[in-house]
Structures are given as structure tokens and as C-alpha cells.
Design an enzyme around this catalytic site. Structure first.
Site, PDB file in Angstrom:
ATOM      1  N   GLU A 106       0.830  -1.215   0.000  1.00 37.27           N
ATOM      2  CA  GLU A 106       0.000   0.000   0.000  1.00 37.27           C
ATOM      3  C   GLU A 106       0.863   1.263   0.000  1.00 37.27           C
ATOM      4  O   GLU A 106       0.746   2.119   0.875  1.00 37.27           O
ATOM      5  CB  GLU A 106      -0.958  -0.008   1.192  1.00 37.27           C
ATOM      6  N   GLU A 163      -5.566  -8.399  -1.152  1.00 36.35           N
ATOM      7  CA  GLU A 163      -6.255  -8.261   0.142  1.00 36.35           C
ATOM      8  C   GLU A 163      -7.715  -7.975  -0.133  1.00 36.35           C
ATOM      9  O   GLU A 163      -8.046  -7.103  -0.944  1.00 36.35           O
ATOM     10  CB  GLU A 163      -5.703  -7.104   0.976  1.00 36.35           C
TER      11      GLU A 163
HETATM   12  C1  BGP Z   1      -4.541  -2.934   4.787  1.00 32.81           C
HETATM   13  C2  BGP Z   1      -3.213  -3.442   5.228  1.00 32.81           C
HETATM   14  C3  BGP Z   1      -3.252  -4.698   5.999  1.00 32.81           C
HETATM   15  C4  BGP Z   1      -4.512  -4.971   6.773  1.00 32.81           C
HETATM   16  C5  BGP Z   1      -5.766  -4.487   6.117  1.00 32.81           C
HETATM   17  C6  BGP Z   1      -6.999  -4.494   6.982  1.00 32.81           C
HETATM   18  O1  BGP Z   1      -4.491  -1.557   4.780  1.00 32.81           O
HETATM   19  O2  BGP Z   1      -2.349  -3.660   4.141  1.00 32.81           O
HETATM   20  O3  BGP Z   1      -2.066  -4.764   6.721  1.00 32.81           O
HETATM   21  O4  BGP Z   1      -4.396  -4.712   8.093  1.00 32.81           O
HETATM   22  O5  BGP Z   1      -5.640  -3.219   5.569  1.00 32.81           O
HETATM   23  O6  BGP Z   1      -7.036  -3.351   7.781  1.00 32.81           O
HETATM   24  P1  BGP Z   1      -7.305  -3.394   9.333  1.00 32.81           P
HETATM   25  O7  BGP Z   1      -6.280  -4.305   9.879  1.00 32.81           O
HETATM   26  O8  BGP Z   1      -7.136  -1.992   9.793  1.00 32.81           O
HETATM   27  O9  BGP Z   1      -8.683  -3.892   9.525  1.00 32.81           O
END
Ligand code: BGP
Length: 490
Positions: free
Chosen positions: A175, A388
Site C-alpha cells: 500500500e 487483500e
Molecule cells: C490494509 C493493510 C493490511 C490490513 C488491512 C486491513 O491496509 O495492508 O495490513 O491490516 O488493511 O485493515 P485493518 O487491519 O485496519 O482492519
């Protein structure tokens, strides 16, 4: 629906959110090790002077460091073809600038990759998923300092040479575009390791939203990351021409809230800044025509864009494929009174037509189809991968230990159907790794109760739990989806 037979079905994690063992076998501190937990209403705080009485969620996380064999066996049972994970930079170079790598850290990932190979699971490795060694933050000022490019490349060379026969798919920065998001502070720290001395030396807990943000340093740091990424792509292809090296964008898909032309122009500007800038530089190897003016409008002097040597590097280091995270969509408006909602690294206007997760992230499978077609149009002939996707939810464990997470299945079903529709249209989608196939620490809030997994982990926000793993209903559902190549979504 027509998912190709070699489609990379699987799941994705990040070292800092699952490994734990934060100082084990010579690992040094990395950025997420300095963060405490928060929740949907309270931002995470940053406490640089480690407080032994505080609960730092990443220090133990879900203890993947000691459970990786069991976890990979469970992924294999679900039929995974691909497992996305990150290498924690601080396990390999504990201080970032050590003369030699840490052998114990290298050996750990050898073991993990061997375990994947045992089951025919293809690793997809993120080289930097927020895990910048803390010493690089304090000593070098993160990626704002061009010396950090060299430190990154040294680390990358070590990984590429060591794992060149075990890993084919790589991502440079997770990201990378969050540098410009969520008001800057969080992006500066997570993405760029960029901090002001005043915050680094703080004795107090600082909410992440209150970290000092300097737009000039942020964009220069981002530029240095582009250069570092392009050099890594070039180096990787020299070491193994078969490597596939990609970028990773937090695709916060947006819609204008109204047809008011003011909203349309504001939406276009936000799309350019948040989604398009990083993708364009990394896929096309050059800044888009509007980049300078958009930076100037934020008070940034974009002189670095004209550096001739860097221009050449960006051209020579274009990525082989484009990957992104997709969780939700949101709206853009100039109306200051519009109702707002949370999202992945974002806080934007609420869409009245969408339902949301318990954390306010709006659920929009149609938006995934829209995004896939948009990206295939924007970057023709570039393979795409969703690395993701998922829903954070509170799971209830029944007395007999079962977990009936129908809401998770209900989230995934239409998203996978949207992928099938896009593939039918000709979108070159090569794989799909859901976020957190096993419960892990939330990056945004630091919570463990925000669960994404098909596999439940007995670990809680008060630090309790025995790390035992169990299968949720969604585990059996996803197994069926993979076994049927996306045909059986019932
Ligand atoms: C993205 C990241 C992840 C993951 C995901 C979910 O931004 O790359 O590392 O954490 O989001 O977000 P969260 O963990 O805040 O629910």
C-alpha cells in the site's frame, strides 16, 4: 464463470500482524512494534519509549513465529495455491544498516518457504509491509533520506539472492499510496518511516492522527520509495529473470457523492492523488502529466520529479504486475456537512446505498467489478491480482467451539462472483489472496477482536488467550470455492 485453472487462490498476512517473536533470534525493533492498540472510535497511539506495562499487539501477535507449520498445514487443507506474507526487514537487518544480515532471521523464512513448497503453495512475498526497522526512522529519517534507498536495496539483494529458487512472486512496498492518506501522519510513519524528531523523542503516547506531517518530506519520501522500488525490480530481474515483481496499492475506490460538477472535479482530484499517482509511476515508469500541479496545490515543491537520473531508473524498473487491496468504497463531496464513515486508511463521505461492517467500512462487491475493469483499462496488458479483501468482524465462539460466521461468507460470495464477471470480460486477473485467512492484529486499530480469518485464533485484546487455532464455518466454504475453481459459491 471462468476462473483459469492456474488461478492463484489463497490468503495474505503481514509479518508484523501475525509473527510475534518481536525480539526473537536477533530481530530488531520495527515501526509497528512501537504502536499500541485503539478501536473504531479511538486512534492507535504511538509510544516510542517502550513501556513494559503496556500491551503492544504486534509483540506476540498470533505467534505465527512458532505456529507457522500448523498454520500452513491449515492453509493447505483449504487448498491454497498461494500464500502472501511479508519478510520483516528487522529480522534480516535488525538496525537497518548492519554490515551482515542476521542468519537466524534468514533461516526462519527458509523454513516458512520450505513448508509452503511441501504443499505446493506458491509464496507471494512483500518486502516491506510497514516493517521499516525503527533504527532507520530514528537515525535516517526513513525514506525521506536517500541513504535509506541503499539500505533497502541491500536488504532486498539479500532476500532475492537467498530465496531466488524458492520465491518467484514479490511485491516491493505494501500500500505504497497510504503515504498520502489519512491526513498524512499514519502514512508517514507506516509507509515511509518518516517522523519529526519531536515525535520520535516523545515521552507521551501520541494518537497516530496527531503525528506531525510535512507534505514536502512526505512526497520526497514517496519519490525515494518509487526509486527504491524501481531499482529493486531491475535488480530482481538480473538475479532471476523469471521473477514477477509487483506493486501494491490500497485501492480506495471512490464515487462522486452527487452529480454536482464541483463534486466530480474534487472526486477526480482525489482519485488521481490516492489511487492513480502511485500506480501510474510504477506501471508506466513515469509521473502522470498532472502530478506536479497536484503536488503544488498541496504546497509541495515537486523539483524531484525532474531529476534525470531518477527518471531513467523509473523507466527501467516498471513492475511486472499490479496488485491491490480492496475492502470497501466511499464517496467524495465538497459538502462539508456530509455524513462521513471509516474505511481502509480513509475517512470519507458515506454512500447511502451501501451497508457497512461493524467498523464502518462500506460493503460493495459491485465496486470490485467496477475497479477491476477500471484498472484493466488504465493499465492495458498488465496482469492484476487482488492481494487483500475481506471483512473484519466480531466472531462468537459457541459452546461446542464452532463459529458460524455466515456474515463472512456473505461478504466473500458476491466479491468472488464480481471477479468471475470481470474475468469473463477479459480482465487479466491472475490471483486472489483474502486478507487474514487466519485472525491477526488489525493494522488500523491494533485490535484482535476485529477478526478476518477462516481460522480462529484464541488471542484477545487484553493479552489473554492460548493461541490455539480452530476452523470457522467459512473455512469449509472457502475450501469448496477453491476446489471448484470458483464455480461453487453456495
Ligand atoms: C490494509 C493493510 C493490511 C490490513 C488491512 C486491513 O491496509 O495492508 O495490513 O491490516 O488493511 O485493515 P485493518 O487491519 O485496519 O482492519
Amino acid at each position: 464463470m471462468s476462473f483459469p485453472k492456474n488461478f492463484l487462490w489463497g490468503g495474505a498476512v503481514a509479518a508484523n500482524q501475525c509473527e510475534g517473536g518481536y525480539l526473537e533470534d536477533g530481530k530488531g525493533l520495527s515501526v509497528p512494534d512501537m504502536l499500541l492498540g485503539g478501536n473504531v472510535n479511538t486512534p492507535r497511539t504511538f509510544l516510542p519509549k517502550t513501556d513494559p506495562t503496556a500491551f503492544y499487539p504486534s509483540h506476540e501477535a498470533i505467534d505465527f513465529y512458532h505456529h507457522y507449520k500448523e498454520d500452513i498445514a491449515l492453509f493447505a487443507e483449504m487448498g491454497f495455491k498461494c500464500f502472501r506474507l511479508s519478510i520483516n526487514w528487522g529480522r534480516i537487518y535488525p538496525n537497518g544498516d548492519d554490515p551482515e544480515p542476521n542468519e537466524a532471521g534468514l533461516q526462519f523464512y527458509d523454513n516458512v518457504f520450505d513448508e509452503c513448497k511441501k504443499y505446493g503453495i506458491e509464496p507471494l512475498v512483500t518486502l516491506c509491509h510497514y516493517e521499516i526497522p525503527w533504527a532507520i526512522v530514528t537515525k535516517y529519517h526513513g525514506f525521506y533520506n536517500r541513504e535509506t534507498i541503499d539500505l533497502f536495496l541491500k536488504y532486498v539483494r539479500t532476500c532475492f539472492e537467498r530465496y531466488k529458487d524458492k520465491v518467484k512472486y514479490w511485491l516491493t512496498f505494501n500500500e505504497i499510496n497510504i503515504a498520502m492518506m489519512v491526513g498524512g501522519g499514519l502514512g508517514d510513519l507506516y509507509g515511509l518511516g518518516l517522523m519529526q524528531d519531536e515525535d520520535i523523542n516523545s515521552e507521551e503516547r501520541i494518537p497516530l492522527t496527531k503525528l506531525k506531517h510535512d507534505p514536502q518530506q512526505c512526497f520526497e519520501g514517496l519519490h525515494n520509495e518509487f526509486v527504491a522500488s524501481a531499482l529493486a525490480v531491475k535488480l530482481g530481474h538480473e538475479i532471476n529473470p523469471d521473477f514477477m515483481i509487483g506493486n501494491m496499492i490500497c485501492h480506495g475506490t471512490m464515487y462522486p457523492l452527487t452529480p454536482n460538477p464541483k463534486d466530480i472535479l474534487f472526486w477526480q482530484e482525489k482519485e488521481h492523488l490516492n489511487n492513480d499517482l502511485c500506480g501510474d509511476v510504477m506501471v508506466r515508469g513515469e509521473y502522470p502529466i498532472w502530478a506536479k500541479n497536484i503536488m503544488k496545490s498541496l504546497g509541495v515543491d515537486p523539483h524531484f520529479i525532474d531529476n534525470e537520473e531518477d527518471k531513467k531508473i523509473l523507466k527501467e524498473g516498471k513492475v511486472d504486475f499490479y496488485t491491490f487491496s480492496y475492502y470497501q468504497t466511499s464517496c467524495i463531496t465538497t459538502d462539508q456537512n456530509a455524513e462521513m464513515t471509516q474505511g481502509n486508511m480513509s475517512y470519507r463521505a458515506k454512500n447511502p446505498y451501501l451497508k457497512a461492517s461493524e467498523w464502518g467500512w462500506q460493503i460493495d462487491p459491485d465496486g470490485l467489478y467496477y475497479t477491476l475493469v477500471l484498472l484493466a483499462d488504465r493499465y492495458p496488458h498488465t496482469p492484476l491480482m487482488i492481494v487483500e479483501n475481506g471483512i473484519g468482524a466480531i466472531d462468537k465462539v459457541e459452546e461446542d467451539g464452532s463459529i458460524h460466521d455466515t456474515y463472512r461468507i456473505d461478504y466473500f460470495r458476491p466479491h468472488i462472483a464480481a471477479m468471475g464477471r470481470a474475468i469473463d470480460d477479459g480482465v487479466p486477473l491472475i490471483g486472489y489472496t483474502t486478507w487474514g485467512p487466519i485472525d491477526l492484529v488489525s493494522a488500523g486499530t491494533g485490535e484482535l477482536r476485529k477478526r478476518y480469518g477462516f481460522i480462529y485464533v484464541d488471542k484477545h485484546d487484553d493479552g489473554s488467550g492460548d493461541f490455539s487455532r480452530s476452523r470457522k464455518d467459512s473455512f469449509f466454504w472457502y475450501k469448496k470455492v477453491i476446489a471448484s475453481d470458483g464455480e461453487d459459491l453456495a
